[in-house]
Write an enzyme that holds these catalytic residues in place. Structure first.
Site, short mmCIF file in Angstrom:
data_model
loop_
_atom_site.label_atom_id
_atom_site.label_comp_id
_atom_site.label_asym_id
_atom_site.label_seq_id
_atom_site.Cartn_x
_atom_site.Cartn_y
_atom_site.Cartn_z
N SER A 48 -13.33 14.71 26.78
CA SER A 48 -14.33 15.73 26.43
C SER A 48 -15.74 15.18 26.20
O SER A 48 -16.70 15.94 26.30
CB SER A 48 -13.86 16.62 25.29
OG SER A 48 -13.95 15.99 24.05
N THR A 52 -7.15 14.16 25.09
CA THR A 52 -5.99 13.36 24.70
C THR A 52 -4.69 14.07 25.03
O THR A 52 -3.69 13.43 25.37
CB THR A 52 -6.07 13.04 23.19
OG1 THR A 52 -7.24 12.25 22.98
CG2 THR A 52 -4.86 12.28 22.69
N THR A 78 -10.71 16.86 22.00
CA THR A 78 -11.12 17.37 20.69
C THR A 78 -12.57 17.02 20.35
O THR A 78 -13.17 17.67 19.50
CB THR A 78 -10.21 16.83 19.57
OG1 THR A 78 -10.26 15.40 19.58
CG2 THR A 78 -8.78 17.31 19.75
N ASP A 79 -13.13 16.01 21.01
CA ASP A 79 -14.46 15.54 20.61
C ASP A 79 -15.54 16.62 20.76
O ASP A 79 -16.44 16.72 19.91
CB ASP A 79 -14.87 14.30 21.40
CG ASP A 79 -14.05 13.07 21.02
OD1 ASP A 79 -13.31 13.12 20.03
OD2 ASP A 79 -14.16 12.05 21.73
N1 ASP Z 1 -11.79 11.43 23.06
C1 ASP Z 1 -10.83 12.49 23.27
C2 ASP Z 1 -11.51 13.65 23.96
O1 ASP Z 1 -12.21 14.38 23.32
C3 ASP Z 1 -10.27 12.89 21.96
C4 ASP Z 1 -9.22 13.98 22.00
O2 ASP Z 1 -9.01 14.67 22.96
O3 ASP Z 1 -8.59 14.14 20.95
O4 ASP Z 1 -11.33 13.82 25.13
#
Ligand code: ASP
Length: 331
Positions: A59, A17, A89-90
């Site tokens: 991710s 993100t 973050t995932d």
């Molecule tokens: N879906 C996103 C990822 O992990 C979430 C994020 O980056 O916060 O790429």
């Protein structure tokens, strides 16, 4: 006149993100570019920034092979004082733990990301990146293994986990942060930041196979599970991890299946904190699973236990050696 060498910070962008924007055709958020934040981090005017973008992925598309690519990149950096990795973050905690297990470098490595994208009022990317950069350059961060900086909290790669799917303070994990960074106005302080660790660095153990040759799957236990999917997963895997119940217990039907399995079966807990303990003696209880050959995952969650098992199997370790790594906490 003597002038101290400029410090060098590597910024390694991998997507997520923090690098995402809404798709112009309305298809949703996608990683579209490096975060373009590198020149915007305050307090780093005297720091030489080295930017890398080995891949640019959401991710959920990151695999252990990408983690190995990252490990190779970070392991090959010379004369840097610290490195920041931006990541979705995932699966950030998995990449952090993989690096914890495989990357032996003298400089701090700090992973971060954001829960909001650049177009949102509450964009948390710049603040997290600044915190991560200051943490990576701080002398007290050395020797701790890869850290995760999020919302001012600093986490150990072994225990950090994403605890909320949408909140800005998305990371936690038992027993909580190992440090904290706050921004202060005092220019005497390192880059204007107050950074504290609550404990000293701990011993680390490294496992660095040349190739990730092992296939490990995770099964998730639930009330009434009679082993559906177990035989299929076992047939195609070199090892299994089960996110079991409580301190590592399973329905009775799983006991004979595990007893008959030749590959390592690691038992983690689907609860969000606490160890695996061989306490219960009813069929499927933790004590019976251990007697049947299952390996307790200690405090590791199932997806981190999977990475460790994959590395150990890829190194050619046998059941007894693998058991010792998990039971003696060599991770
Ligand atoms: N879906 C996103 C990822 O992990 C979430 C994020 O980056 O916060 O790429």
């Amino acid at each position: 006149m003597f002038s101290p060498a400029r410090r060098r910070l590597a910024l390694v962008h991998t997507g997520g993100t923090i690098a995402s924007r809404p798709d112009p055709r309305g298809a949703g958020l996608t990683p579209q570019q490096a975060p373009m934040l590198d020149g915007m981090i305050p307090g780093l005017e005297d720091v030489e920034l080295l930017s890398f973008q080995p891949f640019n992925l959401p991710s959920p598309h990151v695999t252990p092979r990408h983690m190995l690519e990252l490990q190779t990149l970070l392991g090959g950096l010379e004369d840097v004082d610290g490195a920041v990795v931006t990541h979705g973050t995932d699966t950030l905690e998995e990449t952090a733990f993989f690096l914890h297990l495989t990357l032996n470098v003298p400089y701090p490595v700090v992973l971060t990301g954001s829960m909001r994208h650049t177009g949102e009022l509450s964009w948390d990317g710049p603040g997290n990146l600044r915190d991560a950069a200051q943490t990576a350059l701080h002398p007290a961060s050395k020797g701790r293994g890869p850290l995760v900086a999020f919302g001012g909290d600093l986490f150990d790669a072994r225990t950090v986990t994403k605890v909320h799917s949408s909140a800005v303070d998305a990371f936690g994990g038992y027993p909580g942060p190992i440090g904290r960074i706050d921004q202060v106005a005092d220019q005497q302080m390192e880059a204007g930041a107050a950074l504290r660790y609550f404990a000293g660095p701990q011993e680390r153990h490294f496992y660095t196979p040349q190739r990730l040759s092992a296939h490990v799957e995770v099964l998730y236990a639930y009330a009434g599970w009679q082993g559906e999917g177990y035989a299929e997963a076992q047939a195609r895997s070199d090892g299994l991890v089960i996110a079991a119940l409580g301190t590592g217990n399973l329905p009775a039907e799983l006991l004979p299946l595990i007893a008959a399995t030749r590959q390592p079966v690691v038992i983690a807990t689907r609860t969000h904190a606490g160890p695996i303990l061989p306490v219960y003696g009813y069929a499927g209880g933790g004590a019976t699973l251990r007697r049947a050959g299952a390996i307790p995952a200690s405090f590791l969650n199932a997806h981190k236990a999977r990475l460790l098992l994959m590395l150990l199997l890829s190194l050619g370790m046998h059941q007894g050696e693998i058991r010792a790594v998990f039971e003696e906490g060599r991770f």
